[in-house]
Design a protein around this motif. Structure first.
Motif, mmCIF file in Angstrom:
data_model
loop_
_atom_site.group_PDB
_atom_site.id
_atom_site.type_symbol
_atom_site.label_atom_id
_atom_site.label_comp_id
_atom_site.label_asym_id
_atom_site.label_seq_id
_atom_site.Cartn_x
_atom_site.Cartn_y
_atom_site.Cartn_z
ATOM 1 N N MET A 404 0.809 -1.132 -0.063
ATOM 2 C CA MET A 404 -0.051 0.082 -0.118
ATOM 3 C C MET A 404 0.843 1.216 -0.009
ATOM 4 N N GLN A 405 0.680 2.171 -0.799
ATOM 5 C CA GLN A 405 1.149 3.568 -0.677
ATOM 6 C C GLN A 405 0.223 4.254 0.272
ATOM 7 N N LEU A 406 0.524 4.840 1.297
ATOM 8 C CA LEU A 406 -0.536 5.701 2.368
ATOM 9 C C LEU A 406 -0.049 6.797 2.470
ATOM 10 N N ALA A 407 -1.024 7.789 2.725
ATOM 11 C CA ALA A 407 -0.917 9.165 2.882
ATOM 12 C C ALA A 407 -1.608 9.724 3.940
ATOM 13 N N PRO A 408 -1.649 10.945 4.584
ATOM 14 C CA PRO A 408 -2.463 11.476 5.417
ATOM 15 C C PRO A 408 -3.623 11.901 4.634
ATOM 16 N N VAL A 409 -4.762 11.695 5.666
ATOM 17 C CA VAL A 409 -6.024 12.137 4.822
ATOM 18 C C VAL A 409 -6.357 13.639 4.804
ATOM 19 N N PRO A 410 -6.648 13.943 3.666
ATOM 20 C CA PRO A 410 -6.606 15.301 3.512
ATOM 21 C C PRO A 410 -7.764 15.981 4.223
ATOM 22 N N ASP A 411 -7.616 17.488 4.357
ATOM 23 C CA ASP A 411 -8.790 18.145 5.282
ATOM 24 C C ASP A 411 -9.974 17.928 4.900
ATOM 25 N N GLN A 412 -10.227 18.378 3.443
ATOM 26 C CA GLN A 412 -11.492 18.294 2.544
ATOM 27 C C GLN A 412 -12.028 16.758 2.776
ATOM 28 N N LEU A 413 -11.349 15.960 2.612
ATOM 29 C CA LEU A 413 -12.136 14.433 2.653
ATOM 30 C C LEU A 413 -12.251 14.166 3.871
ATOM 31 N N ARG A 414 -11.329 14.577 4.959
ATOM 32 C CA ARG A 414 -11.640 14.281 6.261
ATOM 33 C C ARG A 414 -13.170 14.900 6.789
ATOM 34 N N GLN A 415 -13.390 16.049 6.307
ATOM 35 C CA GLN A 415 -14.739 16.692 6.444
ATOM 36 C C GLN A 415 -15.618 15.926 5.822
ATOM 37 N N GLN A 416 -15.665 15.640 4.454
ATOM 38 C CA GLN A 416 -16.762 14.806 3.838
ATOM 39 C C GLN A 416 -17.105 13.312 4.611
ATOM 40 N N ARG A 417 -16.105 12.618 5.019
ATOM 41 C CA ARG A 417 -16.265 11.558 5.744
ATOM 42 C C ARG A 417 -16.617 11.660 7.411
ATOM 43 N N SER A 418 -16.536 12.991 7.881
ATOM 44 C CA SER A 418 -16.627 13.144 9.110
ATOM 45 C C SER A 418 -15.935 12.494 10.144
ATOM 46 N N LEU A 419 -14.592 12.549 9.939
ATOM 47 C CA LEU A 419 -13.678 11.968 10.528
ATOM 48 C C LEU A 419 -12.785 13.001 11.561
ATOM 49 N N PRO A 420 -12.438 12.755 12.733
ATOM 50 C CA PRO A 420 -11.887 13.516 13.542
ATOM 51 C C PRO A 420 -10.543 13.525 13.189
ATOM 52 N N GLU A 421 -9.666 14.759 13.804
ATOM 53 C CA GLU A 421 -8.480 15.184 13.235
ATOM 54 C C GLU A 421 -7.542 14.090 13.536
ATOM 55 N N GLN A 422 -6.392 13.929 13.222
ATOM 56 C CA GLN A 422 -5.549 13.123 13.592
ATOM 57 C C GLN A 422 -6.044 11.504 13.573
ATOM 58 N N SER A 423 -6.612 11.269 12.493
ATOM 59 C CA SER A 423 -6.897 9.928 12.535
ATOM 60 C C SER A 423 -7.152 9.394 11.020
ATOM 61 N N GLY A 424 -6.990 8.107 10.848
ATOM 62 C CA GLY A 424 -6.695 7.588 9.520
ATOM 63 C C GLY A 424 -5.538 7.715 8.512
ATOM 64 N N ALA A 425 -5.484 6.865 7.697
ATOM 65 C CA ALA A 425 -4.458 7.015 6.706
ATOM 66 C C ALA A 425 -5.040 6.480 5.363
ATOM 67 N N LEU A 426 -4.905 7.344 4.251
ATOM 68 C CA LEU A 426 -5.790 7.267 3.181
ATOM 69 C C LEU A 426 -4.793 6.534 2.265
ATOM 70 N N VAL A 427 -5.625 5.236 1.524
ATOM 71 C CA VAL A 427 -5.023 4.566 0.697
ATOM 72 C C VAL A 427 -4.647 4.845 -0.845
ATOM 73 N N LYS A 428 -3.211 5.598 -0.988
ATOM 74 C CA LYS A 428 -3.267 6.413 -2.316
ATOM 75 C C LYS A 428 -2.899 5.416 -3.416
ATOM 76 N N GLY A 429 -2.456 4.267 -3.194
ATOM 77 C CA GLY A 429 -2.163 3.274 -4.319
ATOM 78 C C GLY A 429 -1.885 1.880 -3.743
ATOM 79 N N ILE A 430 -2.211 1.070 -4.836
ATOM 80 C CA ILE A 430 -2.138 -0.390 -4.466
ATOM 81 C C ILE A 430 -1.318 -1.241 -5.273
ATOM 82 N N GLU A 431 -0.312 -2.019 -4.873
ATOM 83 C CA GLU A 431 0.626 -2.968 -5.682
ATOM 84 C C GLU A 431 0.457 -4.201 -5.458
#
Length: 491
Positions: A404-431
């Motif tokens: 997995m290629q992981l990245a921090p969750v962007p603020d805009q996406l965090r708001q769309q998904r109703s996620l608290p701050e400093q939570s989650g890792a976004l899967v940017k790519g899969i090998e």
């Protein structure tokens, strides 16, 4: 007689021709004497002694086998996992949850597991080099020497980026290996590996270098330009030395590429030049400092290279620039192609992480960039890879061993998904790897790894040290607005 002449003429012509040939061959100026002819015939009959042209590895083995060690580790795994929900107990789903969560009521059961690896002694006072993954998460490390002594080892430091670890045992007067003094190894050169495959101590296998500067996406050690060989390496060989014909260590045997779990013709070693520097830095600082750029790069194929004004595929295409990273501050953009680092050409995208990673944080580098078919230069002050992995805005190790290629969750996406701050890792790519096999997809947000909440990509990197190889970990992901668990197998 008149009727016989036409029939005899062809035969006479043949006899005359043979006579002329025999006369020419018997010319003293060009003929070979009888003794020389006999010698030539005798030589032609002798088979070629191909064995004399093959290298003799016996002296290398005898000179170094006492410095190659067996490493056994013990670590505690299990426990603390998710419990089987009460509503599923007594239903057909209970067996499913037991299978993946472990234990009679889920949560797993703590137990000790052992694993084996190899290493080699680099100083007579007890410094031993091995792979970081050999001692990952170990609560106890025991080194067995060639004289059957077993010594408890102290872990001085590890570097996950290069997969190198340094141990220390309390001993003196130990036999040592010699590091290779240069980087003269070429494709086609003979090499010899020593180690303990499957626990069989003092095993030796040989082959040739089949490629250099190889990158392995989705594997630990993505900052390493691996030596690729056809030397037979199997589980337990990891951490053992790779020798050249001069009896010098040119690499650390680290990985195999396999679909079966065993050797399939390709093995990879960490080059001495990199390993030696890592060992020296661990000795001095207890850790290794790597430069951090903050970009995601991808390979260029022929069509993509031509569309961007290149005569052939070369360099690394920037697909993503991390927010607040050194690359972003320097003005690098998605779509830029990195052609050179400090004037050193970049042949392919996989060359960039090792070039950046071997530099210290705070180093200024000049990048030669192709942007809109125009060459420009950008000066970047590198950040710290360790800080980037642990920070909320950092970039995790690309894929580690999970694919997995992981990245921090962007603020805009965090708001769309109703996620608290400093939570989650976004899967940017899969090998290809365990994450893809488990059904994880690009765009998923990983919220829990086992029973631990994921704060950022660095959380997963740290948790991998605590999990047994081959174990299955329940991973909670958010896919759009849906929450689901997937069983992820740890390689």
């Amino acid at each position: 007689m008149s009727f016989q002449i036409p029939r005899l003429l062809p035969g006479l012509a043949v006899l005359l021709s043979l006579s002329l040939v025999a006369t020419a061959c018997a010319d003293p100026a060009t003929s070979t004497s009888e003794p020389e002819a006999q010698e030539a015939a005798s030589t032609a009959e002798k088979p070629v002694d191909n064995a004399s042209r093959l290298p003799d590895f016996t002296q290398i083995i005898q000179a170094n086998q006492k410095a190659v060690v067996n490493i056994s580790t013990t670590r505690e795994v299990g426990g603390g996992g998710p419990q089987i929900p009460e509503r599923f107990k007594g239903t057909p789903f209970e067996r499913f949850f037991r299978r993946f969560f472990g234990g009679p009521d889920g949560g797993g059961q703590k137990r000790e597991v052992s694993s084996l690896g190899s290493g080699f002694i680099v100083s007579s006072d007890g410094h031993i080099v091995t792979n970081a993954h050999v001692v990952k998460g170990a609560s106890e490390i025991v080194v067995q020497l060639s004289d059957r002594r077993q010594l408890e080892a102290e872990l001085l430091g590890t570097d996950r980026a290069t997969d190198v670890a340094l141990l220390k045992v309390d001993a003196s007067g130990l036999p040592t290996v010699a590091w290779s003094s240069g980087d003269k190894l070429e494709v086609g050169d003979w090499v010899l590996a020593m180690g303990s495959p499957f626990g069989f101590e003092q095993s030796a296998t040989a082959g040739i270098v089949s490629a250099k500067g190889r990158s392995i996406p989705g594997k630990a050690g993505s900052y390493v330009p691996f030596l690729q060989t056809d030397v037979a390496i199997n589980p337990g060989s990891s951490g053992g030395p790779l020798f050249n014909l001069a009896g010098e260590v040119v690499g650390i045997n680290a990985q195999i590429y396999s679909r079966s779990g065993g050797y399939m013709g390709l093995s990879f070693a960490i080059p001495t030049r990199m390993a030696r520097d890592v060992v020296a830095e661990i000795k001095e600082h207890g850790e290794v400092r790597h430069g951090y750029l903050g970009v995601g790069v991808q390979r260029l194929n022929r069509e993509l290279a031509q569309s961007m004004g290149l005569d052939k595929p070369r360099g690394g295409l920037i697909a993503d620039v991390k927010p607040d990273s050194p690359a972003a501050e320097a003005g690098l953009q998605s779509g830029d192609i990195i052609l050179a680092v400090d004037g050193e050409p970049v042949a392919k995208a996989g060359d960039i992480p090792p070039k950046i990673g071997r530099l210290d944080p705070g180093t200024e580098v000049t990048l030669t960039i192709l942007r809109s078919e125009e060459r420009i230069e950008k000066t970047v002050t590198l950040g710290s890879l360790a800080e980037a992995r642990g920070g909320a805005n950092g970039e995790a190790e690309p894929a580690t061993a999970l694919g997995m290629q992981l990245a921090p969750v962007p603020d805009q996406l965090r708001q769309q998904r109703s996620l608290p701050e400093q939570s989650g890792a976004l899967v940017k790519g899969i090998e290809p790897g365990p994450a893809r096999d488990a059904g994880i997809r690009p765009g998923d947000i990983i919220l829990k790894f086992g029973d631990v909440r994921v704060k950022n990509p660095g959380t997963i990197d740290k948790l991998l040290d605590r999990v047994e190889e081959g174990a299955r970990v329940p991973v909670l992901v958010q896919r759009k607005q849906q929450m689901l668990y997937v069983p992820l197998r740890i390689p």
